[in-house]
Design a protein around this motif. Structure first.
Motif, mmCIF file in Angstrom:
data_model
loop_
_atom_site.group_PDB
_atom_site.id
_atom_site.type_symbol
_atom_site.label_atom_id
_atom_site.label_comp_id
_atom_site.label_asym_id
_atom_site.label_seq_id
_atom_site.Cartn_x
_atom_site.Cartn_y
_atom_site.Cartn_z
ATOM 1 N N THR A 187 8.059 -1.123 19.038
ATOM 2 C CA THR A 187 8.005 -0.234 20.207
ATOM 3 C C THR A 187 6.892 0.919 19.902
ATOM 4 O O THR A 187 6.869 1.815 20.459
ATOM 5 C CB THR A 187 9.247 0.536 20.265
ATOM 6 O OG1 THR A 187 9.969 1.215 19.015
ATOM 7 C CG2 THR A 187 10.567 -0.827 20.523
ATOM 8 N N SER A 188 6.378 0.804 18.852
ATOM 9 C CA SER A 188 5.006 1.621 18.618
ATOM 10 C C SER A 188 3.862 0.987 18.181
ATOM 11 O O SER A 188 3.750 -0.054 17.546
ATOM 12 C CB SER A 188 5.457 2.757 17.431
ATOM 13 O OG SER A 188 5.861 2.085 16.253
ATOM 14 N N PRO A 189 2.659 1.551 18.368
ATOM 15 C CA PRO A 189 1.232 0.996 17.987
ATOM 16 C C PRO A 189 1.296 0.601 16.531
ATOM 17 O O PRO A 189 1.792 1.197 15.678
ATOM 18 C CB PRO A 189 0.204 2.012 18.217
ATOM 19 C CG PRO A 189 0.897 2.954 19.349
ATOM 20 C CD PRO A 189 2.525 2.924 19.033
ATOM 21 N N VAL A 190 0.359 -0.423 16.099
ATOM 22 C CA VAL A 190 0.567 -1.040 14.887
ATOM 23 C C VAL A 190 1.707 -1.277 14.309
ATOM 24 O O VAL A 190 2.011 -1.491 12.855
ATOM 25 C CB VAL A 190 -0.493 0.058 14.112
ATOM 26 C CG1 VAL A 190 -1.051 -0.761 12.886
ATOM 27 C CG2 VAL A 190 -1.293 0.639 14.835
ATOM 28 N N CYS A 191 2.649 -1.652 15.007
ATOM 29 C CA CYS A 191 4.124 -2.385 14.685
ATOM 30 C C CYS A 191 4.600 -0.989 13.684
ATOM 31 O O CYS A 191 5.365 -1.281 12.716
ATOM 32 C CB CYS A 191 3.951 -3.510 13.756
ATOM 33 S SG CYS A 191 3.203 -4.789 14.763
ATOM 34 N N GLY A 192 4.346 0.094 14.080
ATOM 35 C CA GLY A 192 5.025 1.293 13.389
ATOM 36 C C GLY A 192 3.859 1.738 12.106
ATOM 37 O O GLY A 192 4.098 2.894 11.546
ATOM 38 N N ALA A 193 2.915 1.027 11.872
ATOM 39 C CA ALA A 193 1.797 1.248 10.920
ATOM 40 C C ALA A 193 2.431 1.954 9.749
ATOM 41 O O ALA A 193 1.984 2.691 8.869
ATOM 42 C CB ALA A 193 1.197 2.667 11.476
ATOM 43 N N PHE A 194 3.569 1.069 9.099
ATOM 44 C CA PHE A 194 3.927 1.350 7.869
ATOM 45 C C PHE A 194 4.324 -0.076 7.210
ATOM 46 O O PHE A 194 5.562 -0.484 6.978
ATOM 47 C CB PHE A 194 5.335 2.185 7.950
ATOM 48 C CG PHE A 194 5.869 2.799 6.862
ATOM 49 C CD1 PHE A 194 5.141 3.938 6.278
ATOM 50 C CD2 PHE A 194 7.127 2.234 6.169
ATOM 51 C CE1 PHE A 194 5.722 4.552 5.185
ATOM 52 C CE2 PHE A 194 7.447 2.843 5.124
ATOM 53 C CZ PHE A 194 7.031 4.024 4.402
ATOM 54 N N PRO A 195 3.353 -0.573 6.537
ATOM 55 C CA PRO A 195 3.846 -1.756 5.569
ATOM 56 C C PRO A 195 4.653 -1.114 4.501
ATOM 57 O O PRO A 195 4.480 0.111 3.995
ATOM 58 C CB PRO A 195 2.285 -2.131 4.986
ATOM 59 C CG PRO A 195 1.431 -1.289 5.937
ATOM 60 C CD PRO A 195 2.004 -0.105 6.552
ATOM 61 N N CYS A 196 5.461 -2.057 3.917
ATOM 62 C CA CYS A 196 6.487 -1.404 2.769
ATOM 63 C C CYS A 196 6.078 -1.300 1.625
ATOM 64 O O CYS A 196 6.336 -0.554 0.858
ATOM 65 C CB CYS A 196 7.717 -2.776 2.819
ATOM 66 S SG CYS A 196 6.971 -4.174 1.783
ATOM 67 N N TYR A 197 4.515 -1.670 1.269
ATOM 68 C CA TYR A 197 4.153 -1.173 0.056
ATOM 69 C C TYR A 197 3.826 0.204 0.106
ATOM 70 O O TYR A 197 3.664 0.930 -1.164
ATOM 71 C CB TYR A 197 2.873 -1.813 -0.074
ATOM 72 C CG TYR A 197 1.469 -1.539 0.776
ATOM 73 C CD1 TYR A 197 0.854 -0.465 0.508
ATOM 74 C CD2 TYR A 197 1.111 -2.525 1.746
ATOM 75 C CE1 TYR A 197 -0.155 -0.175 1.439
ATOM 76 C CE2 TYR A 197 0.070 -2.200 2.413
ATOM 77 C CZ TYR A 197 -0.629 -0.966 2.312
ATOM 78 O OH TYR A 197 -1.680 -0.695 3.077
ATOM 79 N N PHE A 198 3.902 0.899 1.338
ATOM 80 C CA PHE A 198 3.918 2.749 1.132
ATOM 81 C C PHE A 198 5.116 2.965 0.381
ATOM 82 O O PHE A 198 5.106 4.249 -0.130
ATOM 83 C CB PHE A 198 3.983 3.131 2.669
ATOM 84 C CG PHE A 198 2.631 3.015 3.299
ATOM 85 C CD1 PHE A 198 1.849 2.064 3.307
ATOM 86 C CD2 PHE A 198 2.364 3.954 4.126
ATOM 87 C CE1 PHE A 198 0.426 2.074 3.941
ATOM 88 C CE2 PHE A 198 1.241 4.124 4.906
ATOM 89 C CZ PHE A 198 0.298 3.312 4.755
#
Length: 342
Positions: A187-198
């Motif tokens: 529901t947000s651009p770039v699929c939330g822009a948060f890969p789990c490696y963060f």
């Protein structure tokens, strides 16, 4: 068609508490700009940018002297990577803005490829530009290091190839085969822009500093010293520095564009990691959004540094086509006759 606000979640963020450490990250998909503005901003810039990419890439690849020039090889890699970002990453963003922030199709593989472009390709551009800034010193002041095929292989082709392969493989492994479980926000651009490696401290620290902060500062240092060395050598030897001036101007133009937005972003990141995680987070979100301008404007900056391309462009316009008229001359012959030539 568009919601009035582009934020669908809090600007602050996502935290990791493993190893008794807390690292707070901005929600990069939550910049406080309307989806309508983001859509038109990206679309208006993308159309001329794609045309310019095609023009510059075609010119360099079809012109032998430009294609074989060593100083253009890293620029070509940058252009291809940035063109991929503009063509795919930014196009998907535009479609997401049109859908009020929603992602379609809603499949994890699309999100992972998107993250590879968004983070992997962008960081690869950063590191390659840092290498190019260092290599330009070699090409201008130590050309003997690339004077033979063997030297060019070890001092030019292998480092560039290694950097490219290492970073692409690193991000493929990190994003597609992470040591954690990715979460996808459709529901947000770039699929939330948060890969789990963060949320993995060793990984994110390596990426932020080795792939981001350090290369960015090296770009600034290498380019400042390059400009000083070129000016100093010209002052000492009074030589014709036309070729060196061209290579210096090309790199300085690209690096100035890059540093204008990325250097402030890296400075904010350093302050946050120094113990002030909420420092300038709102401003950081805007910087992250407007760093897209770097990829949009890169081909235009390269266009300026390719003076020969303007001659080729002007030949396509009808007002530059000159009409050739026959010239009639009279040649005297010894026997008194005249011969007319056209």
């Amino acid at each position: 068609m568009f919601p009035e606000a582009g934020t669908n979640s809090s600007n602050l963020l996502l935290a990791n508490d493993s190893l008794n450490d807390t690292i707070i990250y901005p929600n990069f998909s939550a910049v406080n700009l309307s989806y309508s503005f983001q859509f038109w901003f990206a679309l208006i810039l993308q159309i001329p940018s794609v045309i310019c990419y095609l023009l510059v890439l075609t010119y360099i690849l079809t012109k032998k002297t430009e294609r074989q020039a060593l100083h253009n090889h890293s620029i070509l890699v940058l252009l291809f990577l940035s063109f991929s970002i503009v063509l795919f990453d930014f196009s998907w963003k535009i479609d997401s803005y049109r859908r009020q922030g929603n992602v379609w199709p809603q499949v994890p593989f699309l999100c992972e490829v998107w993250w590879l472009l968004e983070y992997g390709f962008y960081d690869t551009c950063t590191v390659i530009l840092a290498w190019s800034s260092f290599q330009r010193h070699i090409l201008i002041f130590h050309s003997n290091l690339v004077s033979t095929k063997r030297k060019r292989l070890f001092n030019h082709y292998l480092p560039l190839t290694f950097i490219f392969i290492y970073l692409i493989i690193f991000y493929i492994c990190t994003i597609f085969f992470p040591p954690c479980e990715n979460q996808y926000d459709f529901t947000s651009p770039v699929c939330g822009a948060f890969p789990c490696y963060f949320s993995v401290p060793p990984l994110i620290l390596w990426i932020v500093f080795v792939h981001g902060v350090i290369p960015t500062f090296l770009i600034a240092i290498f380019n400042i010293t390059l400009l000083i060395r070129v000016l100093w050598q010209r002052y000492l030897h009074h030589r014709d520095w036309k070729r060196c001036r061209k290579m210096t101007f090309q790199l300085l133009s690209v690096c100035t564009l890059y540093l204008s937005l990325n250097l402030p972003l890296m400075l904010i990141t350093m302050v946050q990691y120094a113990g002030y995680p909420d420092f300038a987070t709102e401003f950081q979100l805007y910087l992250v959004f407007f760093t897209n301008i770097i990829q949009y404007l890169l081909p235009f900056v390269c266009l300026i540094s390719l003076p020969g391309i303007w001659i080729k462009i002007t030949t396509f316009f009808p007002w530059n086509t000159r009409r050739v008229m026959p010239i009639i001359t009279t040649v005297n012959i010894r026997n008194g006759q005249q011969k007319t030539k056209v």
